[in-house]
Design an enzyme around this catalytic site. Structure first.
Site, short mmCIF file in Angstrom:
data_model
loop_
_atom_site.label_atom_id
_atom_site.label_comp_id
_atom_site.label_asym_id
_atom_site.label_seq_id
_atom_site.Cartn_x
_atom_site.Cartn_y
_atom_site.Cartn_z
N GLU A 181 0.80 -1.24 0.00
CA GLU A 181 0.00 0.00 0.00
C GLU A 181 0.82 1.28 0.00
O GLU A 181 0.58 2.20 0.79
CB GLU A 181 -0.97 0.00 1.19
CG GLU A 181 -1.95 -1.16 1.15
CD GLU A 181 -2.97 -1.13 2.27
OE1 GLU A 181 -2.94 -0.23 3.11
OE2 GLU A 181 -3.81 -2.06 2.31
N GLU A 298 -5.76 -10.83 -1.68
CA GLU A 298 -6.59 -10.65 -0.47
C GLU A 298 -8.07 -10.53 -0.85
O GLU A 298 -8.78 -9.65 -0.38
CB GLU A 298 -6.16 -9.38 0.29
CG GLU A 298 -4.71 -9.37 0.71
CD GLU A 298 -4.33 -8.17 1.56
OE1 GLU A 298 -5.22 -7.52 2.12
OE2 GLU A 298 -3.12 -7.89 1.65
C1 XIL Z 1 -6.12 -6.79 8.24
C2 XIL Z 1 -6.34 -8.00 9.14
O1 XIL Z 1 -7.10 -8.97 8.47
C3 XIL Z 1 -7.03 -7.54 10.40
O2 XIL Z 1 -7.20 -8.64 11.29
C4 XIL Z 1 -6.21 -6.43 11.07
O3 XIL Z 1 -6.90 -5.95 12.19
C5 XIL Z 1 -5.97 -5.30 10.09
O4 XIL Z 1 -5.36 -5.81 8.91
N1 XIL Z 1 -4.94 -4.91 3.66
C6 XIL Z 1 -3.88 -5.66 4.09
C7 XIL Z 1 -4.04 -6.58 5.24
O5 XIL Z 1 -2.83 -5.66 3.45
O6 XIL Z 1 -2.89 -6.69 6.01
C8 XIL Z 1 -5.20 -6.15 6.12
O7 XIL Z 1 -5.40 -7.17 7.10
C9 XIL Z 1 -6.44 -5.92 5.30
C10 XIL Z 1 -6.22 -4.82 4.31
#
Ligand code: XIL
Length: 392
Positions: A181, A298
């Site tokens: 990001e 994701e």
């Molecule tokens: C999220 C996790 O799933 C949560 O449990 C945590 O509280 C916050 O992070 N983008 C990403 C991930 O790259 O690391 C994030 O994961 C979701 C958004």
């Protein structure tokens, strides 16, 4: 740039390891029509039929793809039913939180690999690939970060972190999200980079620095630039796609060792975040033209604002999954589909701050399996997209 042995191994990761789950002959994949717009979803006439009971990992492997999911130590180590479903459906596992700085770095001079190692061992024991998330991010930082890191020591702390962590898992990682990001057009810099602590302390070169350190620490893994917000047919989505392409071009032109783009794909099944398969297809094509692979890293569908009725809701979520995956999987440079979790109650979307606070109080349903580990229409949608994908 890279030596032959490493390239060969990386090619094996792209191609060969997708056979992990065993191959079965499948009907030849169809391409999506380039001009296809998102279909009206939620209507009962849309067909989500799937042939056979084969797992997602086997359907993916039949196309030279890898399917898997993120999982947390605390869930997988305490729930054997959940763990069994991971081993049945997934060919790759990624720790959702357990390799973030906040977990690995309880204090500036201590590294704690306990949870990450448990997950690595779980993956290894069950013949799954393992992937790393994430070495550099503006979130998931420990409390001590703010009072400890400054312009003077940032480079040392960043490089030391990458060296320690990537070396610890060297040889075990299919791929690493090296930088997560880094792009955020809303921060209105000319390069569209996010005003993160790393940018503040080190300037935009922190991205190159991180990739070079990761390549040195684990020369055999696929190094991924991972980002979000690039899928929507909005001004911000368009600006994000352009900025990511620019960043990747810049990294490639400098010889920075980046091998793949990770597309997070946290989709929103609602009008404010429309998908346009044609634009997504064009974008992945542009990324592939840079000589990069693409990983869907994701994937999930936020259902916070969808109707209460489970049947209606599940159809809308499934429609978003299939529309998105049909567009993306048409590009042969895409090597993986990874969902952010597997079973609904363990999703980050179940937390109130991430969409779990539905007005009707019902639990969220953003993932392929429900709370009882039953396959939902979202599972069918992923299976259909994999079955229809062209073979790699
Ligand atoms: C999220 C996790 O799933 C949560 O449990 C945590 O509280 C916050 O992070 N983008 C990403 C991930 O790259 O690391 C994030 O994961 C979701 C958004």
């Amino acid at each position: 740039m890279y030596n032959h042995r490493l390239l060969t191994r990386r090619h094996a990761l792209w191609l060969g390891l997708a056979t992990v789950a065993g191959m079965s002959a499948c009907a030849k994949g169809k391409s999506i029509k380039q001009d296809q717009q998102v279909q009206v979803v939620g209507k009962s006439e849309r067909d989500f039929t799937v042939t056979g009971e084969t797992s997602l990992k086997e359907r993916a492997a039949a196309k030279g793809l890898i399917y898997g999911a993120s999982g947390r130590y605390r869930d997988l180590s305490s729930n054997s039913d959940l763990a069994d479903h991971y081993t049945q459906e997934c060919a790759i596992l990624v720790p959702g939180n357990d390799l973030k700085w906040s977990t690995l770095r309880p204090s500036p001079d201590r590294f704690d690999f306990t949870k990450g190692d448990w997950l690595a061992n779980f993956a290894h024991t069950h013949g799954m690939l393992f992937r790393g998330h994430t070495l550099v991010w503006n979130q998931g930082l420990p409390k001590w970060f703010q009072e400890t890191v400054n312009k003077q020591n940032a480079e040392h702390i960043l490089v030391e972190h990458i060296q320690k962590v990537a070396r610890h898992y060297a040889g075990q990682m299919h791929s690493w999200d090296v930088v997560n990001e880094a792009v955020y057009p809303k921060h209105q810099r000319s390069d569209s980079l996010r005003r993160s602590p790393w940018l503040k302390f080190l300037g935009s070169d922190y991205i190159d620095l991180a990739f070079r350190a990761a390549a040195e620490a684990d020369p055999q893994t696929i190094l991924v630039y991972n980002d979000v917000r690039m899928n929507t047919d909005t001004e911000d989505g368009e600006a994000t796609r352009i900025a990511i392409l620019k960043l990747l071009e810049r990294l490639k032109s400098r010889g920075t060792p980046v091998h793949a783009l990770g597309m997070q794909a946290h989709l929103w099944a609602k009008d404010q975040a429309p998908l346009n398969p044609r634009k997504i297809r064009a974008f992945v094509g542009d990324v592939a033209d840079l000589g990069l692979k693409i990983m869907v890293t994701e994937l999930d569908v936020k259902d916070q604002h969808l109707p209460k009725d489970t049947n209606v809701r599940d159809r809308i979520v499934a429609g978003a999954y299939e529309d998105y995956l049909s567009a993306v999987l048409d590009e042969p440079a895409v090597i993986s589909v990874i969902t952010w979790g597997l079973s609904d109650p363990y999703s980050w979307r179940a937390k109130p701050q991430f969409g779990g606070d539905r007005k009707d109080g019902t639990p969220v349903r953003p993932l392929p399996l429900d709370a009882q580990m039953k396959r939902k229409l979202a599972w069918n949608a992923i299976a259909r997209a994999l079955d229809n994908a062209p073979k790699r």
